[in-house]
Design a protein around this motif. Structure first.
Motif, PDB file in Angstrom:
ATOM      1  N   UNK A  54       0.844  -1.196   0.000  1.00 50.74           N
ATOM      2  CA  UNK A  54       0.000   0.000   0.000  1.00 50.74           C
ATOM      3  C   UNK A  54       0.879   1.246   0.000  1.00 50.74           C
ATOM      4  N   UNK A  55       0.686   2.138  -0.964  1.00 49.87           N
ATOM      5  CA  UNK A  55       1.507   3.359  -0.988  1.00 49.87           C
ATOM      6  C   UNK A  55       1.217   4.243   0.208  1.00 49.87           C
ATOM      7  N   UNK A  56       2.157   5.108   0.533  1.00 46.79           N
ATOM      8  CA  UNK A  56       1.976   6.020   1.658  1.00 46.79           C
ATOM      9  C   UNK A  56       0.772   6.923   1.417  1.00 46.79           C
ATOM     10  N   UNK A  57       0.041   7.173   2.486  1.00 49.06           N
ATOM     11  CA  UNK A  57      -1.113   8.049   2.388  1.00 49.06           C
ATOM     12  C   UNK A  57      -0.651   9.499   2.243  1.00 49.06           C
ATOM     13  N   UNK A  58      -1.281  10.275   1.353  1.00 50.78           N
ATOM     14  CA  UNK A  58      -0.926  11.695   1.239  1.00 50.78           C
ATOM     15  C   UNK A  58      -1.106  12.400   2.582  1.00 50.78           C
ATOM     16  N   UNK A  59      -0.209  13.323   2.875  1.00 51.62           N
ATOM     17  CA  UNK A  59      -0.247  14.019   4.157  1.00 51.62           C
ATOM     18  C   UNK A  59      -1.568  14.694   4.432  1.00 51.62           C
ATOM     19  N   UNK A  60      -2.226  15.218   3.394  1.00 53.34           N
ATOM     20  CA  UNK A  60      -3.482  15.944   3.577  1.00 53.34           C
ATOM     21  C   UNK A  60      -4.628  15.041   4.002  1.00 53.34           C
ATOM     22  N   UNK A  61      -4.453  13.708   3.894  1.00 55.45           N
ATOM     23  CA  UNK A  61      -5.511  12.775   4.272  1.00 55.45           C
ATOM     24  C   UNK A  61      -5.269  12.111   5.619  1.00 55.45           C
ATOM     25  N   UNK A  62      -4.097  12.269   6.186  1.00 54.65           N
ATOM     26  CA  UNK A  62      -3.714  11.460   7.348  1.00 54.65           C
ATOM     27  C   UNK A  62      -4.543  11.739   8.593  1.00 54.65           C
ATOM     28  N   UNK A  63      -5.120  12.926   8.701  1.00 52.63           N
ATOM     29  CA  UNK A  63      -5.961  13.213   9.857  1.00 52.63           C
ATOM     30  C   UNK A  63      -7.427  12.864   9.604  1.00 52.63           C
ATOM     31  N   UNK A  64      -7.740  12.417   8.397  1.00 51.35           N
ATOM     32  CA  UNK A  64      -9.139  12.171   8.041  1.00 51.35           C
ATOM     33  C   UNK A  64      -9.444  10.723   7.711  1.00 51.35           C
ATOM     34  N   UNK A  65      -8.527  10.034   7.025  1.00 51.99           N
ATOM     35  CA  UNK A  65      -8.811   8.712   6.492  1.00 51.99           C
ATOM     36  C   UNK A  65      -8.187   7.618   7.351  1.00 51.99           C
ATOM     37  N   UNK A  66      -8.968   6.628   7.795  1.00 54.40           N
ATOM     38  CA  UNK A  66      -8.376   5.468   8.472  1.00 54.40           C
ATOM     39  C   UNK A  66      -7.557   4.643   7.491  1.00 54.40           C
TER      40      UNK A  66
ATOM     41  N   UNK B 238      -5.576  13.286  -8.047  1.00 55.77           N
ATOM     42  CA  UNK B 238      -6.927  13.119  -7.517  1.00 55.77           C
ATOM     43  C   UNK B 238      -6.893  12.774  -6.039  1.00 55.77           C
ATOM     44  N   UNK B 239      -6.007  11.853  -5.667  1.00 58.17           N
ATOM     45  CA  UNK B 239      -5.955  11.403  -4.279  1.00 58.17           C
ATOM     46  C   UNK B 239      -5.257  12.400  -3.368  1.00 58.17           C
ATOM     47  N   UNK B 240      -4.251  13.060  -3.846  1.00 56.41           N
ATOM     48  CA  UNK B 240      -3.459  13.936  -2.971  1.00 56.41           C
ATOM     49  C   UNK B 240      -4.006  15.356  -2.886  1.00 56.41           C
ATOM     50  N   UNK B 241      -4.804  15.767  -3.862  1.00 57.94           N
ATOM     51  CA  UNK B 241      -5.310  17.145  -3.886  1.00 57.94           C
ATOM     52  C   UNK B 241      -6.831  17.183  -3.887  1.00 57.94           C
ATOM     53  N   UNK B 242      -7.456  16.546  -4.889  1.00 58.90           N
ATOM     54  CA  UNK B 242      -8.907  16.658  -5.050  1.00 58.90           C
ATOM     55  C   UNK B 242      -9.677  15.995  -3.913  1.00 58.90           C
ATOM     56  N   UNK B 243      -9.254  14.804  -3.499  1.00 60.71           N
ATOM     57  CA  UNK B 243      -9.968  14.106  -2.423  1.00 60.71           C
ATOM     58  C   UNK B 243      -9.887  14.869  -1.100  1.00 60.71           C
ATOM     59  N   UNK B 244      -8.713  15.324  -0.657  1.00 63.47           N
ATOM     60  CA  UNK B 244      -8.668  16.119   0.581  1.00 63.47           C
ATOM     61  C   UNK B 244      -9.490  17.405   0.486  1.00 63.47           C
ATOM     62  N   UNK B 245      -9.465  18.062  -0.663  1.00 65.72           N
ATOM     63  CA  UNK B 245     -10.241  19.293  -0.826  1.00 65.72           C
ATOM     64  C   UNK B 245     -11.739  19.026  -0.712  1.00 65.72           C
TER      65      UNK B 245
ATOM     66  N   UNK C  45     -13.170  16.467   0.859  1.00 64.50           N
ATOM     67  CA  UNK C  45     -13.479  16.095   2.242  1.00 64.50           C
ATOM     68  C   UNK C  45     -13.605  17.328   3.134  1.00 64.50           C
ATOM     69  N   UNK C  46     -12.704  18.260   2.972  1.00 65.04           N
ATOM     70  CA  UNK C  46     -12.731  19.462   3.801  1.00 65.04           C
ATOM     71  C   UNK C  46     -13.982  20.291   3.553  1.00 65.04           C
ATOM     72  N   UNK C  47     -14.554  20.196   2.347  1.00 61.06           N
ATOM     73  CA  UNK C  47     -15.695  21.029   1.981  1.00 61.06           C
ATOM     74  C   UNK C  47     -17.044  20.378   2.274  1.00 61.06           C
ATOM     75  N   UNK C  48     -17.066  19.098   2.660  1.00 59.19           N
ATOM     76  CA  UNK C  48     -18.334  18.429   2.942  1.00 59.19           C
ATOM     77  C   UNK C  48     -19.015  19.099   4.142  1.00 59.19           C
ATOM     78  N   UNK C  49     -20.260  19.565   3.999  1.00 53.94           N
ATOM     79  CA  UNK C  49     -20.957  20.180   5.134  1.00 53.94           C
ATOM     80  C   UNK C  49     -21.208  19.156   6.237  1.00 53.94           C
ATOM     81  N   UNK C  50     -20.834  19.485   7.454  1.00 50.29           N
ATOM     82  CA  UNK C  50     -21.042  18.595   8.599  1.00 50.29           C
ATOM     83  C   UNK C  50     -22.291  19.002   9.354  1.00 50.29           C
ATOM     84  N   UNK C  51     -22.999  18.008   9.905  1.00 47.92           N
ATOM     85  CA  UNK C  51     -24.123  18.297  10.779  1.00 47.92           C
ATOM     86  C   UNK C  51     -23.635  18.801  12.125  1.00 47.92           C
TER      87      UNK C  51
END
Length: 280
Positions: free
Chosen positions: A99-111, A132-139, A141-147
């Motif tokens: 498994x490749x290393x997880x992008x730094x921008x995802x490490x606090x969000x993705x198990x 897509x994984x290192x830039x678009x996916x973290x962006x 995730x950060x923009x998803x409206x939370x309840x």
């Protein structure tokens, strides 16, 4: 609710070929139908020798009627109540070398178990996939409206679900819908649903990630008609596992981490309703 189904529990032994063989033998061929379990266990055609740190690993499997796992469970296409057996697997996660290393921008969000699945569904040698994984996916995730409270459930956009630029024969964007469960900034579970017209009966499968992904709980596929019920009853599904853990495994993992209410945006609600409507 104590079920009397079969179970396999292990806190000792190797998690290389030996335990993999034992687990697959006990669970039967149904396990190969589970992508969640496939990615949790991994696959290696060669014999491997476990290191010392792999010697002790929690593994537990149980079976019970589907209607005990999801109350009111219904078969697709109006064929009555669910009448099959369901299985639940709790396993301790270990990072795999492939498994490749997880992008730094995802490490606090993705198990990590979910990252292993995401990476496997993407052609990592393709530059656009890496972006897509290192830039678009973290962006995204950060923009998803939370309840304000409870768990946010959101539909993973198709362009983020997979990137198979080098494979025209398999396109999970056409075959699956992925719903991610968020607790604040962290993804705590995923529900993957296969679509009608694909190679399998339309079904949904839940994978939950307690202890920030140190463990993974995988469930067998259930008819897609129950997509909203699986989401709403996910805390109950975890409590069923918690109730049935043997004494030596009880209390090791916090299984009460999915919280109601479940907050969905309009697009996510519509995706679930559409899936249910075509298999009613």
């Amino acid at each position: 609710m104590q079920s009397t189904g079969t179970s396999v529990a292990a806190t000792a032994g190797t998690w290389g070929t030996t335990v993999k063989t034992v687990a697959m033998g006990a669970a039967g061929t149904a396990l190969w139908g589970s992508l969640a379990f496939y990615f949790a266990v991994g696959f290696n055609s060669t014999e491997t020798v476990a290191s010392e740190e792999e010697v002790k690993r929690l593994f537990f499997r149980m079976e019970l009627p589907e209607v005990e796992l999801v109350e009111g469970c219904s078969l697709n296409y109006g064929e009555g109540s669910c009448d099959g057996q369901a299985w639940i697997i709790l396993s301790e996660y270990r990072t795999r070398a492939e498994t490749p290393d997880m992008p730094g921008a995802l490490r606090t969000s993705l198990p990590e178990p979910l990252w292993a699945q995401v990476a496997a569904r993407n052609t990592m040698a393709d530059e656009s996939c890496r972006t897509t994984l290192s830039v678009d996916l973290p962006n995204w995730l950060a923009a998803v409206p939370r309840g304000d409270n409870g768990t946010t459930v959101t539909l993973l956009p198709e362009h983020l679900a997979t990137c198979q630029a080098e494979s025209a024969s398999f396109d999970p964007k056409r075959e699956y819908r992925s719903f991610w469960f968020l607790d604040g900034n962290q993804v705590v579970a995923e529900m993957r649903c296969s679509l009608p017209g694909t190679y399998m009966e339309p079904s949904c499968e839940l994978a939950a990630y307690p202890e920030n992904g140190s463990y993974e709980v995988s469930y067998s596929r259930l008819p897609a008609r129950n997509v909203e019920k699986i989401m709403e009853q996910s805390p109950h599904m975890l409590s069923v596992l918690d109730t049935n853990l043997p004494a030596e495994n009880a209390g090791i993992v916090d299984l009460a981490f999915l919280k109601a209410p479940f907050n969905l945006d309009a697009e996510t609600s519509e995706a679930m309703a559409e899936l249910r409507s075509v298999v009613q």
